[in-house]
Structures are given as C-alpha cells and as structure tokens.
Design an enzyme around this catalytic site. Structure first.
Site, PDB file in Angstrom:
ATOM      1  N   HIS A  24     -96.452 -45.837  22.061  1.00  0.00           N
ATOM      2  CA  HIS A  24     -97.218 -44.630  21.735  1.00  0.00           C
ATOM      3  C   HIS A  24     -98.498 -44.962  20.976  1.00  0.00           C
ATOM      4  O   HIS A  24     -98.710 -46.108  20.573  1.00  0.00           O
ATOM      5  CB  HIS A  24     -96.328 -43.695  20.928  1.00  0.00           C
ATOM      6  CG  HIS A  24     -95.011 -43.417  21.577  1.00  0.00           C
ATOM      7  ND1 HIS A  24     -94.808 -42.354  22.428  1.00  0.00           N
ATOM      8  CD2 HIS A  24     -93.828 -44.090  21.524  1.00  0.00           C
ATOM      9  CE1 HIS A  24     -93.558 -42.374  22.870  1.00  0.00           C
ATOM     10  NE2 HIS A  24     -92.934 -43.407  22.331  1.00  0.00           N
ATOM     11  N   ARG A  55    -100.752 -48.018  24.848  1.00  0.00           N
ATOM     12  CA  ARG A  55    -100.296 -46.633  24.802  1.00  0.00           C
ATOM     13  C   ARG A  55    -100.022 -46.185  26.240  1.00  0.00           C
ATOM     14  O   ARG A  55    -100.608 -46.690  27.193  1.00  0.00           O
ATOM     15  CB  ARG A  55    -101.364 -45.727  24.181  1.00  0.00           C
ATOM     16  CG  ARG A  55    -100.887 -44.282  23.999  1.00  0.00           C
ATOM     17  CD  ARG A  55    -102.007 -43.329  23.642  1.00  0.00           C
ATOM     18  NE  ARG A  55    -101.492 -41.963  23.543  1.00  0.00           N
ATOM     19  CZ  ARG A  55    -102.245 -40.874  23.439  1.00  0.00           C
ATOM     20  NH1 ARG A  55    -103.576 -40.993  23.431  1.00  0.00           N
ATOM     21  NH2 ARG A  55    -101.700 -39.678  23.356  1.00  0.00           N
ATOM     22  N   HIS A  56     -99.134 -45.238  26.394  1.00  0.00           N
ATOM     23  CA  HIS A  56     -98.814 -44.690  27.712  1.00  0.00           C
ATOM     24  C   HIS A  56    -100.022 -43.966  28.326  1.00  0.00           C
ATOM     25  O   HIS A  56    -101.032 -43.724  27.661  1.00  0.00           O
ATOM     26  CB  HIS A  56     -97.642 -43.714  27.601  1.00  0.00           C
ATOM     27  CG  HIS A  56     -97.906 -42.597  26.629  1.00  0.00           C
ATOM     28  ND1 HIS A  56     -98.725 -41.521  26.918  1.00  0.00           N
ATOM     29  CD2 HIS A  56     -97.485 -42.398  25.353  1.00  0.00           C
ATOM     30  CE1 HIS A  56     -98.779 -40.715  25.892  1.00  0.00           C
ATOM     31  NE2 HIS A  56     -98.037 -41.226  24.908  1.00  0.00           N
TER      32      HIS A  56
END
Length: 611
Positions: A543, A366-367
């Site tokens: 995401h 995930r970012h």
C-alpha cells in the site's frame, strides 16, 4: 405538440470526482452537513473513508445531531531519545500505581483546552504551519528537574519557555481571527512527570526522576489534538475482553475500543458493572469493569496536525538534567499542570539511469488504480438484485472473483487501467534487466492483482506469497480487518499463489488497533524477517504507506508522527516504486531503475520524498 428529442441515459458512469473535497463528497452521498462536518472533525480530516466509517459506526450515537463542539488542545512534545526515556519512565512509574501524569503522553501544554465548531476543524489544522519560524528556533530546549512531595516535573528554561509562549500567542491570535476563544499560557512551562500520587510513592518516584537522563539535542514538535466533549473529567478505559449484551441496557464491548467512565462510577460500583460510553460508537450502556483496563485519556484523542519546531542537527549528548530548581511561580488559582496538570544538481532524476545491479535489492510498489476510489459507491451500481456483477464502465474490471459481495466493501479490486498500469511496470522492470527472485503481496485483492500483472509483464514465473503482515496501517480500519480471500480462493480465481507459504505474520495475530509507531515497527520487523528468510531480489506489492513503513528504519531513518504518515500517503501515487539496495554500509534508498507511470490525475512519483 413538438416531439421530445430522445434523451441519453442519465445514469452517471463516474460517481465521485477527484476535485471534490471529502465534505462535498459526503454531502453528495446524502449525509447532512452537520453530521459530515462532525465525522471529518472526529477523524482529523484524514480522508473520506475514515469519515464515512465513523458515520456508520456512530449511527446510534445520541449526540450525532448535537451542536456540542469538540475540545482542542495544543501541545509541544519531545520526540526521539528523550520521548523514549520519558515513556519508559511512564511505564515504570505506572507499575507503582496510577497518578495524574499517566492521563497523557509526555508534553508541554501551550494552549489549554478550547472549544471550536466542527466546520473549523480543517482550518485549525492548517494554522500551526503559519505560527512557526524554524529559522528562529533554538538548538535545544533546556530542562530542569523539580521535585516536591506532591509534584515532579521537568521545567523549561526561561528563554526557551518565552519562545514557546510566543508560538502559543501567535496561535491564539490566529484562533481569534476565526472567532474562537483560547488563552495563551501564563504559568511556567513544564513536562509533568508525576502528580496526584500517594505519600508512600514519593521516594520511589523521586529516585526514578533523579536518575532520568536527558538527550540535550532532542527533537520537538507541535501537536494539535481534539477530544469528544463527553470525555471531560472521565477516566478512559481500554477494552481488553469482548462482551455481547445480554440485556437491553448493556454495552457491546470490542477489544481495542475505548470507554469513557466517570470516576464516581468506577469507585461506587458494588457489583462490578458500570455505565460508560463507547469511543467507537458513541453509545452509552452498562459493562463489566473487569473487561477493561484504565489507559491514558490521550489514547482516545484525535491528532489533527503535527509541525516540527526543533530538529536535532548535531549528535546527541547525554547528560543529567539539573536536579535543583526554585519552585515555579504560579497564581493562586493555577494548577501545576493543565489539562492534567524537488532533485539537486548532483542527484540523478528517477529513472534517468539504472543503478548497478550487483547488490541485493528490494522493490516495494503500491498497488494500481482501485475501483472504489475511481467510481465511489460502485457496489450498488454494479451488482443486480440477484447478485450478478455487471460491468457498467470499461474501466471497471471485466470479471471479478466469486465471493460474498459485501467483502468487496473493504477489499476492492483494481480497475481495468489499474491492471494495465501494473503490467506496464512489469514490462519496464524486464526492460531494465531487473531480476525478481521472490515476490510478496499484501492480502488485499488489489495488491494480489497488481503483483500478478507485474509478474506477467515481467515474464516471471515466481509465485505470489500472500503476507498478512503487509496490510496497511490498521488505524484506517476502525471497524476491524477486511475479510480477505484465502490463498486457495485466490488460486481458484486464477492467481499463481504459493500455497505452501507460511505467513510471517498470521492474520489472527494482527492487532485490533495500532498507532503509527506500532505500524512502522510491525513493517520493519516484517521486512527484516523477509530479508533473513530469502535470497536475491525481493518484489513487494502493498500500500501507499508501505513504501516508507518498510524502509524508513531499515535505512536508518526515524519513525514519523501520525500526521506525517498521512501526508506521505497522499504523495504516493498508484504503482509508485521504491528501491532499497544493500551495500557495505547497510541498506539505502535509490531511484528506481525504470521511469514512473503517470496518467491524468495520477501524479508523478518522486521517490526522494521518502528519504
């Protein structure tokens, strides 16, 4: 007169607090309580962003300040092979012509529509967990086929029906404690296959129903839905073609939106124009009927909660559903269908021991920490009237790419800590001897930034492949896709993007709207293509939802319902990393070969929640 002491600058540097509820944040932002509650109820309490987007979309909705409550319904729905068979039946039978069963997905009605105030929506979603005892659940739900000239359905065997009715009664009693009135089922429980069909369709529908196979050990779940009270008996049509109003009384049509149309309007139109209400905006106006297509009413409903009640514990057995059944016992005023009719001793802790690196691996991250979730409404706070960006907090980015300011609204950058987080993960990968042969990023700026920092920390010169197909679930973008920076613009901004990369999923081919199953299918097909087109280890930055969406089916798991997708997302912190490794028996999930990163409210990520 005493001299006033000097006052510190009262301007807040943190606009939102993570311990505030979505309702409290909306109230702080200035929305009236009744509007905030209405938005949260209409979006199923799935987050602040969805609720605020709903409010913006419904700013001209004439019912925005009305006190009319939403209508709720409780269903028991099959999942897995049985649901697939029933949906195939729906598809085939719709080719014969529309009948009443097509208004909803396959279901058993446990509690028919009841009304509840918007302020009770969050509590309603939590009630289901309290009424189900899995230890008392049967291994299966028995079904029997019933066919008559005006109705076809699958009826629940009595002992299993009684168990489901007990759940319904418990739920109704819970509603009573909230001063909400609802009725438990009194009729025979069933799944409607077809009704309200013409006499000429009886035999083909009968043939289809009689050859319908049944998976004995099917999974079942409870689902609590709600709908706008304006739907009522209206038909629901999906917009297939856009329409820009030419007259003041015409309704703008956007593909993917749903329109509420009265049956009378559809049947009595003499010029092909009908009056309808938009699900997306709540506005009513005239529209060309041929720009829409009738669809299930339930497509426009809101899912609030899902609870598993029967989970397949043994291998499925295919058998025919019994084809004979006595007619159901109904009272004189009942219709056949309403409303239509933590790790174990033998498991390693994540990061405690690096797995063997001999097989091909995919790392999905995930970012990092994003600006908008940290500072709230940061754009008006950080941009001067002349459009110049001002860094008002050290955790805000030092610089941001040059672009239209409003494009940051749905495509925000990382915070300073977000970039540091990502660089630390890259360093950890290098220390764990992780090799990266190819790297992909979602087109979201925060994902490209994160991948860039991971590669810098790792010391890798692999170029970033920007893949639109890695964008998160599109249900979280009800107003359309964000405007992303192009690969050329990203390169100009200093990111090492592969300008020769041809995207697997083109931006223009992304759907306007998709359900959870469609999102998972898109992600699964994409990861299969990535595996097919590449060699060596793959690093993907996307995401929170991407970790499960890209690996669930790859490792043999099932597609979760929408509510579970939302719950999983809430348990995936920034820079969470999932490892999928290819072995002789296919792909499997493993603990990451490096420890997680935790700071303040960013929780420790347990990779096993996605297995």
């Amino acid at each position: 007169m005493a001299t006033l002491p000097p006052r510190k600058n009262p301007t807040p540097t943190k606009i939102s607090k993570e311990d505030l509820t979505p309702l409290e944040i909306l109230l702080q932002l200035g929305f009236p309580r009744h509007r905030a509650e209405k938005a949260l109820a209409a979006t199923g309490y799935r987050g602040l962003q969805l609720a605020s987007d709903w409010l913006l979309a419904h700013v001209r909705d004439p019912t925005l300040d009305c006190n009319e409550p939403r209508e709720y319904v409780l269903y028991a729905c099959p999942t897995g092979p049985l649901a697939e068979k029933l949906l195939a039946f729906w598809t085939e039978s719709r080719e014969l012509g529309w009948n009443g069963a097509h208004n909803c997905m396959p279901h058993v009605t446990l509690v028919s529509f009841f009304k509840a105030p918007d302020e009770a929506a969050e509590k309603l979603a939590g009630l289901l967990e309290d009424v189900v005892s899995l230890k008392d659940s049967p291994d299966k739900i028995g079904l029997e086929t019933y066919i008559s000239p005006n109705f076809m359905g699958l009826f629940i065997e009595e002992k299993h029906a009684n168990w489901l009715k007990t759940i319904a009664v418990k739920f109704v009693n819970k509603l009573s404690s909230l001063s909400i009135s609802a009725e438990p089922p009194t009729k025979s429980l069933h799944i409607t296959l077809a009704y309200q069909f013409s006499e000429s369709l009886f035999q083909p529908l009968r043939n289809m129903a009689e050859r319908l196979g049944y998976t004995t050990r099917a999974n079942w779940e409870l689902r609590l839905y709600s709908r706008d009270s304006r739907v009522g008996d209206a038909h629901v049509h999906k917009v297939t073609h856009a329409h820009v109003p030419r007259e003041h009384d015409e309704l703008e049509l956007r593909p993917g939106d749903y329109i509420y149309l009265s049956e009378r309007a559809c049947s009595e139109s003499i010029d092909g124009w009908v009056e309808g209400t938009s699900w997306l905006t709540g506005i009513t106006g005239y529209l060309p009927l041929n720009h829409t297509k009738r669809t299930a009413e339930s497509d426009a409903w809101t899912l609030h909660s899902t609870v598993q009640i029967i989970e397949n514990r043994v291998e499925s057995i295919e058998e025919e559903i019994p084809r004979t059944r006595n007619p159901p016992i109904l009272s004189s005023n009942e219709s056949l269908d309403m409303p239509d009719g933590i790790p174990t001793d033998h498991e390693p802790m994540a990061g405690s021991e690096a797995p063997q690196m001999s097989s091909r691996q995919i790392f999905i991250c995930r970012h990092g920490e994003r600006v908008d979730f940290t500072f709230g409404a940061w754009i008006p706070y950080c941009f001067e009237a002349n459009g110049c960006y001002v860094r008002r907090d050290l955790n805000m980015p030092k610089d941001i790419p040059a672009r239209n300011i409003q494009e940051f609204q749905n495509d925000c950058p990382l915070t300073t800590l977000g970039e540091i987080q990502a660089n630390l993960v890259g360093q950890a990968m290098r220390s764990s001897n992780v090799t990266i042969d190819v790297a992909y990023a979602s087109p979201s700026l925060r994902c490209v930034q994160t991948l860039s920092q991971i590669l810098q920390g790792h010391g890798s010169d692999v170029r970033i492949k920007v893949e639109p197909g890695l964008i998160e679930w599109l249900a979280w973008y009800p107003n359309g896709l964000p405007v992303w920076m192009t690969p050329e613009a990203l390169t100009k901004a200093g990111f090492d993007v592969d300008l020769n990369y041809k995207a697997i999923v083109k931006t223009e081919s992304l759907p306007q709207r998709e359900n959870a199953a469609q999102y998972y299918e898109r992600s699964f097909k994409l990861i299969e293509k990535i595996i097919e087109q590449t060699k060596g280890n793959v690093l993907i930055v996307a995401h929170a939802a991407s970790l499960a969406a890209c690996t669930r089916q790859l490792t043999g798991g099932r597609v979760p319902p929408a509510a579970e997708v939302t719950r999983l997302v809430q348990r995936v912190p920034y820079l969470a990393c999932l490892t999928a490794q290819q072995g002789p028996d296919g792909w499997q999930l493993l603990p990451p070969p490096f420890p997680p990163i935790t700071h303040t409210s960013n929780s420790r990520f347990d990779w096993k929640i996605l297995t």
